[in-house]
Design a protein around this motif. Structure first.
Motif, PDB file in Angstrom:
ATOM      1  N   MET A 203      24.864  15.800   2.571  1.00 37.35           N
ATOM      2  CA  MET A 203      23.892  14.808   2.138  1.00 37.35           C
ATOM      3  C   MET A 203      24.509  13.905   1.081  1.00 37.35           C
ATOM      4  N   LYS A 204      24.291  12.616   1.233  1.00 42.43           N
ATOM      5  CA  LYS A 204      24.722  11.659   0.214  1.00 42.43           C
ATOM      6  C   LYS A 204      23.541  11.337  -0.684  1.00 42.43           C
ATOM      7  N   PHE A 205      23.796  11.259  -1.976  1.00 48.16           N
ATOM      8  CA  PHE A 205      22.718  10.998  -2.935  1.00 48.16           C
ATOM      9  C   PHE A 205      23.206   9.989  -3.965  1.00 48.16           C
ATOM     10  N   GLY A 206      22.369   8.991  -4.236  1.00 43.15           N
ATOM     11  CA  GLY A 206      22.714   8.016  -5.248  1.00 43.15           C
ATOM     12  C   GLY A 206      22.134   6.656  -4.934  1.00 43.15           C
ATOM     13  N   PRO A 207      22.581   5.626  -5.658  1.00 44.16           N
ATOM     14  CA  PRO A 207      22.067   4.271  -5.411  1.00 44.16           C
ATOM     15  C   PRO A 207      22.465   3.777  -4.026  1.00 44.16           C
ATOM     16  N   VAL A 208      21.514   3.137  -3.362  1.00 48.56           N
ATOM     17  CA  VAL A 208      21.747   2.599  -2.022  1.00 48.56           C
ATOM     18  C   VAL A 208      21.247   1.155  -2.005  1.00 48.56           C
ATOM     19  N   PRO A 209      22.077   0.211  -1.546  1.00 47.75           N
ATOM     20  CA  PRO A 209      21.603  -1.175  -1.415  1.00 47.75           C
ATOM     21  C   PRO A 209      20.370  -1.216  -0.511  1.00 47.75           C
TER      22      PRO A 209
ATOM     23  N   ILE B  17      15.802   8.793   2.110  1.00 47.08           N
ATOM     24  CA  ILE B  17      14.701   9.487   1.444  1.00 47.08           C
ATOM     25  C   ILE B  17      14.667   9.042  -0.011  1.00 47.08           C
ATOM     26  N   LEU B  18      13.565   8.446  -0.413  1.00 42.42           N
ATOM     27  CA  LEU B  18      13.444   7.923  -1.769  1.00 42.42           C
ATOM     28  C   LEU B  18      13.457   9.060  -2.777  1.00 42.42           C
TER      29      LEU B  18
ATOM     30  N   THR C 251      10.846   3.030   5.318  1.00 43.49           N
ATOM     31  CA  THR C 251      10.760   2.223   6.534  1.00 43.49           C
ATOM     32  C   THR C 251      11.162   0.778   6.218  1.00 43.49           C
ATOM     33  N   VAL C 252      11.275  -0.013   7.262  1.00 48.15           N
ATOM     34  CA  VAL C 252      11.598  -1.434   7.070  1.00 48.15           C
ATOM     35  C   VAL C 252      10.520  -2.106   6.233  1.00 48.15           C
ATOM     36  N   GLN C 253       9.246  -1.718   6.457  1.00 45.00           N
ATOM     37  CA  GLN C 253       8.154  -2.311   5.677  1.00 45.00           C
ATOM     38  C   GLN C 253       8.272  -1.969   4.195  1.00 45.00           C
ATOM     39  N   HIS C 254       8.613  -0.726   3.896  1.00 46.13           N
ATOM     40  CA  HIS C 254       8.828  -0.359   2.492  1.00 46.13           C
ATOM     41  C   HIS C 254       9.881  -1.263   1.856  1.00 46.13           C
ATOM     42  N   LEU C 255      10.983  -1.468   2.582  1.00 48.72           N
ATOM     43  CA  LEU C 255      12.082  -2.254   2.035  1.00 48.72           C
ATOM     44  C   LEU C 255      11.658  -3.704   1.829  1.00 48.72           C
ATOM     45  N   ARG C 256      10.869  -4.233   2.743  1.00 46.55           N
ATOM     46  CA  ARG C 256      10.375  -5.603   2.579  1.00 46.55           C
ATOM     47  C   ARG C 256       9.498  -5.717   1.330  1.00 46.55           C
TER      48      ARG C 256
ATOM     49  N   ALA D 229      18.413   7.142  -3.527  1.00 47.58           N
ATOM     50  CA  ALA D 229      17.908   7.807  -2.327  1.00 47.58           C
ATOM     51  C   ALA D 229      18.896   8.848  -1.826  1.00 47.58           C
ATOM     52  N   ALA D 230      18.397   9.714  -0.946  1.00 47.75           N
ATOM     53  CA  ALA D 230      19.230  10.712  -0.264  1.00 47.75           C
ATOM     54  C   ALA D 230      19.359  10.310   1.193  1.00 47.75           C
TER      55      ALA D 230
END
Length: 340
Positions: free
Chosen positions: A1-7, A15-16, A42-47, A59-60
């Motif tokens: 699992m990768k964890f940290g800041p994500v663009p 996963i937030l 989701t895409v909507q969350h990101l928008r 995020a993870a």
């Protein structure tokens, strides 16, 4: 699992890790809503987050072979319950599954197996009640918690293998017990002890047979034991049993039984003895059994009621954790006035 800041433009499906607020997508700029941690973005969350000027999230992101926290907790719970005895798993949430009792009973644990599972990975955890603890129906027996949002599948498999069948619940195997009380002199003893023992039996849906009070004499105890109807026989003497050849143990022998163990490293509860007549267990109760407070007799009686064998080695092992609540009225308290 990768964890940290994500663009933000790479965060779909991640996963937030920390809850955030975003402008409501209904077009009212003054309204916001909460995106809870653990949400799969989701895409909507990101928008919505982009509308608020957010450019990245913590995020993870699962990698090949990783198992999501809820699925991992469910798999480990299923492995632990492989014996299928008396327990059920509640629904997983935030990486946690609770194991609860289907009925009243005492919990058996393979402590070494649970330790081995807990050593596999710090993110895979199992916490339980103590071994042989009495649990009521629906009581919490264990909790499985996956700490990160996902764990490697190979480590989960290792933990599942270690903990397989490591927990169980033993329910009552008997319905009636007989309590034989002895008196010193002509007076019938108060019923305090009988009430306390009746309550202990009732914890498991069992009951005492009609009251029996006899003289504090080996032959009288022997005769009472021979006629006792209960599936488990108990003796509560008017004078403490201070030796394996004292009155009550001798009464067991006169009735054709045997005394297997005398004394226990639990305080209060030292002066207990354990024996049998034919297929019936016999428990010589210490005087502290007259009180409803926890004492060594509880630990023996509960196992006997649930059909769990109790050996001399089992009683010896009760010494660790066997120092129970202080009794300030005892003639010689454990702590004197000048104790540190």
């Amino acid at each position: 699992m990768k964890f940290g800041p994500v663009p933000l433009d790479e965060a779909a499906g991640a996963i937030l890790a920390h809850s955030m607020r975003a402008p409501s997508p209904d077009g009212y700029a003054s309204l916001t809503y909460k995106i809870a941690k653990g949400t799969v973005l989701t895409v909507q969350h990101l928008r919505d987050l982009a509308e608020d000027g957010v450019t990245q999230v913590v995020a993870a992101r699962l990698e090949p072979g990783d198992v999501h926290e809820d699925a991992a907790a469910e798999q480990l719970a299923a492995a632990m319950l492989a014996s299928g005895v008396g327990l059920r798993a509640r629904r997983a949430s935030t990486g946690r599954v609770n194991l609860v009792a289907e009925h009243t009973g005492i919990v058996s644990l393979d402590a070494a197996a649970i330790l081995a599972a807990n050593l596999v990975d710090p993110g895979i955890t199992i916490a339980t009640v103590p071994c042989w603890q009495r649990i009521a129906a629906d009581g919490l027996v264990a909790t499985i918690k996956i700490i990160p949002y996902a764990v490697p599948g190979d480590r989960l498999a290792q933990a599942c293998a270690a903990a397989r069948g490591a927990i169980g619940l033993h329910g009552a195997q008997i319905a009636t017990l007989t309590l034989i009380e002895t008196r010193i002199g002509p007076d019938t003893p108060p019923d305090k002890g009988r009430r306390a023992m009746a309550a202990r039996a009732a914890n498991f849906g069992a009951q005492l047979s009609p009251r029996i009070v006899v003289a504090h004499d080996a032959q009288a105890i022997s005769a009472a034991l021979a006629d006792a109807p209960g599936e488990v026989l108990m003796i509560l003497t008017g004078s403490a049993t201070s030796d394996i050849c004292d009155v009550a143990p001798q009464g067991v022998r006169h009735a054709g039984g045997q005394v297997d163990h005398y004394g226990m490293p639990v305080d209060p509860g030292n002066l207990l003895f354990l024996g049998r007549i034919g297929g019936k267990p016999v428990i010589g109760l210490p005087g502290c059994a007259r009180s409803p407070a926890l004492n060594g007799a509880d630990w023996v009686l509960e196992r006997v009621i649930c059909g769990v064998p109790v050996t001399s080695a089992d009683i010896a092992a009760m010494g660790v954790g066997g120092l129970l609540k202080e009794i300030h009225s005892r003639p010689m308290p454990r702590r004197g006035k000048n104790s540190a």
